[in-house]
Design a protein around this motif. Structure first.
Motif, PDB file in Angstrom:
ATOM      1  N   HIS A 188      -5.920  -9.808  -4.744  1.00  0.00           N
ATOM      2  CA  HIS A 188      -7.310 -10.450  -4.714  1.00  0.00           C
ATOM      3  C   HIS A 188      -8.290 -10.610  -3.604  1.00  0.00           C
ATOM      4  CE1 HIS A 188      -6.968 -12.006  -8.962  1.00  0.00           C
ATOM      5  NE2 HIS A 188      -5.893 -12.698  -8.721  1.00  0.00           N
ATOM      6  N   HIS A 189      -7.609 -10.489  -2.312  1.00  0.00           N
ATOM      7  CA  HIS A 189      -7.942 -10.310  -1.228  1.00  0.00           C
ATOM      8  C   HIS A 189      -8.158  -8.901  -0.465  1.00  0.00           C
ATOM      9  CE1 HIS A 189      -9.340 -14.574  -0.716  1.00  0.00           C
ATOM     10  NE2 HIS A 189      -8.290 -14.868  -1.523  1.00  0.00           N
ATOM     11  N   ALA A 190      -7.259  -8.142  -0.579  1.00  0.00           N
ATOM     12  CA  ALA A 190      -6.997  -6.914   0.178  1.00  0.00           C
ATOM     13  C   ALA A 190      -7.237  -5.856  -0.622  1.00  0.00           C
ATOM     14  CB  ALA A 190      -5.449  -6.962   0.859  1.00  0.00           C
ATOM     15  N   THR A 191      -7.487  -5.973  -2.060  1.00  0.00           N
ATOM     16  CA  THR A 191      -7.884  -4.841  -2.862  1.00  0.00           C
ATOM     17  C   THR A 191      -9.298  -5.005  -3.611  1.00  0.00           C
ATOM     18  OG1 THR A 191      -6.745  -5.494  -4.855  1.00  0.00           O
ATOM     19  CG2 THR A 191      -5.232  -4.507  -3.263  1.00  0.00           C
ATOM     20  N   VAL A 192      -9.632  -4.330  -4.522  1.00  0.00           N
ATOM     21  CA  VAL A 192     -10.854  -4.608  -5.249  1.00  0.00           C
ATOM     22  C   VAL A 192     -10.612  -5.746  -6.207  1.00  0.00           C
ATOM     23  CG1 VAL A 192     -11.636  -2.306  -4.998  1.00  0.00           C
ATOM     24  CG2 VAL A 192     -10.088  -2.716  -6.883  1.00  0.00           C
ATOM     25  N   GLY A 193      -9.234  -5.716  -6.542  1.00  0.00           N
ATOM     26  CA  GLY A 193      -8.760  -7.024  -7.266  1.00  0.00           C
ATOM     27  C   GLY A 193      -9.498  -6.843  -8.716  1.00  0.00           C
ATOM     28  N   LEU A 194     -10.210  -7.813  -9.360  1.00  0.00           N
ATOM     29  CA  LEU A 194     -10.506  -7.695 -10.564  1.00  0.00           C
ATOM     30  C   LEU A 194     -11.985  -7.419 -10.891  1.00  0.00           C
ATOM     31  CD1 LEU A 194      -9.105 -11.238 -12.290  1.00  0.00           C
ATOM     32  CD2 LEU A 194      -8.324  -8.815 -12.382  1.00  0.00           C
TER      33      LEU A 194
ATOM     34  N   TYR B 191     -14.970 -13.959  -3.531  1.00  0.00           N
ATOM     35  CA  TYR B 191     -15.239 -14.216  -2.170  1.00  0.00           C
ATOM     36  C   TYR B 191     -13.585 -13.658  -1.899  1.00  0.00           C
ATOM     37  CZ  TYR B 191     -13.142 -16.102   2.263  1.00  0.00           C
ATOM     38  OH  TYR B 191     -12.587 -16.389   3.372  1.00  0.00           O
ATOM     39  N   GLN B 192     -13.526 -12.956  -0.732  1.00  0.00           N
ATOM     40  CA  GLN B 192     -12.393 -12.048  -0.308  1.00  0.00           C
ATOM     41  C   GLN B 192     -12.295 -12.331   1.152  1.00  0.00           C
ATOM     42  OE1 GLN B 192     -13.201  -8.041  -2.303  1.00  0.00           O
ATOM     43  NE2 GLN B 192     -11.268  -8.502  -3.268  1.00  0.00           N
ATOM     44  N   ASN B 193     -10.752 -12.259   1.588  1.00  0.00           N
ATOM     45  CA  ASN B 193     -10.759 -12.277   2.842  1.00  0.00           C
ATOM     46  C   ASN B 193      -9.516 -11.291   3.154  1.00  0.00           C
ATOM     47  OD1 ASN B 193      -9.463 -12.909   5.586  1.00  0.00           O
ATOM     48  ND2 ASN B 193     -10.005 -15.015   5.530  1.00  0.00           N
ATOM     49  N   LYS B 194      -9.897 -10.019   3.653  1.00  0.00           N
ATOM     50  CA  LYS B 194      -8.996  -9.021   3.750  1.00  0.00           C
ATOM     51  C   LYS B 194      -7.741  -9.134   4.511  1.00  0.00           C
ATOM     52  CE  LYS B 194      -8.888  -3.886   3.823  1.00  0.00           C
ATOM     53  NZ  LYS B 194      -9.337  -2.657   3.997  1.00  0.00           N
ATOM     54  N   GLU B 195      -8.080  -9.734   5.710  1.00  0.00           N
ATOM     55  CA  GLU B 195      -7.083 -10.073   6.629  1.00  0.00           C
ATOM     56  C   GLU B 195      -5.909 -11.096   6.138  1.00  0.00           C
ATOM     57  OE1 GLU B 195      -6.553 -11.628  11.437  1.00  0.00           O
ATOM     58  OE2 GLU B 195      -8.515 -11.514  10.414  1.00  0.00           O
ATOM     59  N   TRP B 196      -6.502 -12.049   5.202  1.00  0.00           N
ATOM     60  CA  TRP B 196      -5.689 -12.939   4.843  1.00  0.00           C
ATOM     61  C   TRP B 196      -4.856 -12.319   3.836  1.00  0.00           C
ATOM     62  CZ3 TRP B 196      -2.674 -16.947   5.298  1.00  0.00           C
ATOM     63  CH2 TRP B 196      -2.295 -17.562   4.066  1.00  0.00           C
ATOM     64  N   GLY B 197      -5.403 -11.357   3.134  1.00  0.00           N
ATOM     65  CA  GLY B 197      -4.565 -10.725   1.858  1.00  0.00           C
ATOM     66  C   GLY B 197      -3.733  -9.729   2.468  1.00  0.00           C
ATOM     67  N   ILE B 198      -3.971  -9.032   3.483  1.00  0.00           N
ATOM     68  CA  ILE B 198      -2.848  -8.179   4.173  1.00  0.00           C
ATOM     69  C   ILE B 198      -1.715  -9.008   4.677  1.00  0.00           C
ATOM     70  CG2 ILE B 198      -2.464  -6.629   6.171  1.00  0.00           C
ATOM     71  CD1 ILE B 198      -5.394  -5.559   5.639  1.00  0.00           C
ATOM     72  N   LYS B 199      -2.020 -10.360   5.441  1.00  0.00           N
ATOM     73  CA  LYS B 199      -0.813 -11.004   5.822  1.00  0.00           C
ATOM     74  C   LYS B 199      -0.044 -11.448   4.710  1.00  0.00           C
ATOM     75  CE  LYS B 199      -0.093 -12.471   9.100  1.00  0.00           C
ATOM     76  NZ  LYS B 199       0.984 -12.173  10.410  1.00  0.00           N
ATOM     77  N   GLN B 200      -0.662 -11.772   3.398  1.00  0.00           N
ATOM     78  CA  GLN B 200      -0.014 -12.047   2.532  1.00  0.00           C
ATOM     79  C   GLN B 200       0.934 -11.082   1.679  1.00  0.00           C
ATOM     80  OE1 GLN B 200       0.471 -15.657   1.111  1.00  0.00           O
ATOM     81  NE2 GLN B 200       0.022 -15.768   3.061  1.00  0.00           N
ATOM     82  N   GLY B 201       0.548  -9.879   1.836  1.00  0.00           N
ATOM     83  CA  GLY B 201       1.341  -8.491   1.347  1.00  0.00           C
ATOM     84  C   GLY B 201       2.552  -8.494   2.151  1.00  0.00           C
ATOM     85  N   GLU B 202       2.421  -8.809   3.553  1.00  0.00           N
ATOM     86  CA  GLU B 202       3.420  -8.879   4.425  1.00  0.00           C
ATOM     87  C   GLU B 202       4.593  -9.833   3.971  1.00  0.00           C
ATOM     88  OE1 GLU B 202       1.772  -9.191   8.398  1.00  0.00           O
ATOM     89  OE2 GLU B 202       0.886  -7.299   8.424  1.00  0.00           O
ATOM     90  N   LYS B 203       3.891 -10.971   3.748  1.00  0.00           N
ATOM     91  CA  LYS B 203       4.810 -12.204   3.317  1.00  0.00           C
ATOM     92  C   LYS B 203       5.766 -11.837   1.904  1.00  0.00           C
ATOM     93  CE  LYS B 203       4.633 -16.968   2.007  1.00  0.00           C
ATOM     94  NZ  LYS B 203       3.790 -18.344   1.613  1.00  0.00           N
ATOM     95  N   ALA B 204       4.845 -11.153   1.087  1.00  0.00           N
ATOM     96  CA  ALA B 204       5.672 -10.661  -0.055  1.00  0.00           C
ATOM     97  C   ALA B 204       6.884  -9.917   0.234  1.00  0.00           C
ATOM     98  CB  ALA B 204       4.721 -10.017  -0.968  1.00  0.00           C
TER      99      ALA B 204
END
Length: 205
Positions: free
Chosen positions: A115-121, A128-141
């Motif tokens: 939802h944050h690091a891609t175009v999502g839906l 609202y998108q926060n790409k940096e936060w999204g990338i960090k969560q990808g690393e968490k995954a």
């Protein structure tokens, strides 16, 4: 009983898997929610679930139950069959712990990445998108993949020898990861083998 959901979405999949494991699919009716058109944010739906998310279970007495873990808890106790949430105090605690880890370390992390690091839906729904936060969560995954691969080197399933709601949550999370192009590294052979085993269960057929 009614379940408001979107077939094919990861969280609705969790509930459908639980129903299938309990042989209770015929005990509920499914009501499709058009998320792509924003139906989940309508006043009528928000009255059922203020979080504006699917799935939602409506009981015959008019009670609405949201949150997958709560819905599956109800399903597990309402229908006969295998226990998905445990029977003893220890089993229930360990399953609850592993289910939450599967949720936070993989499913939720992948969802945040999507939802944050891609175009999502799409722009209309991703307000609202926060790409940096999204990338960090990808690393968490990715860290979550390693954690569960390590767990599965000694465990048959996430919480021990028996299949549980924790396995359902992780399986749905990995499906979402595929959709979001978050790949499981090939060296995580235990996780990959576990996924194949779960995919072969009758509840997935």
């Amino acid at each position: 009983m009614k379940i408001y959901d979107v077939e094919g979405f990861p969280n609705p999949l969790r509930v459908r898997m639980a129903l299938a494991e309990k042989n209770a699919m015929d005990s509920v009716s499914f009501v499709a929610v058009d998320v792509m058109k924003g139906e989940h944010r309508s006043d009528a739906f928000v009255a059922k679930n203020p979080a504006a998310s699917v799935p939602v279970l409506e009981l015959d007495d008019g009670t609405y139950i949201a949150e997958c873990s709560a819905i599956i808890e109800y399903i597990d106790h309402a229908f006969e069959g295998i226990s998905l949430t445990g029977t003893s105090a220890k089993e229930r605690a360990v399953i609850s712990m592993m289910q939450r880890r599967a949720e936070s370390m993989v499913l939720d992390a992948v969802a945040t990445y999507f939802h944050h690091a891609t175009v999502g839906l799409g722009a209309e729904l991703e307000t609202y998108q926060n790409k940096e936060w999204g990338i960090k969560q990808g690393e968490k995954a990715q860290a979550g993949f390693k954690y569960f691969n390590d767990i599965l080197t000694t465990n048959t399933y996430l919480a021990g020898d028996a299949f549980s709601v924790a396995d359902i949550t992780l399986f749905a999370g990995l499906g979402f990861a595929d959709f979001a192009n978050v790949s499981i590294p090939n060296e995580y052979t235990e996780l990959i083998a576990w996924r194949e085993k779960v995919a072969a269960r009758p509840s997935l057929q």
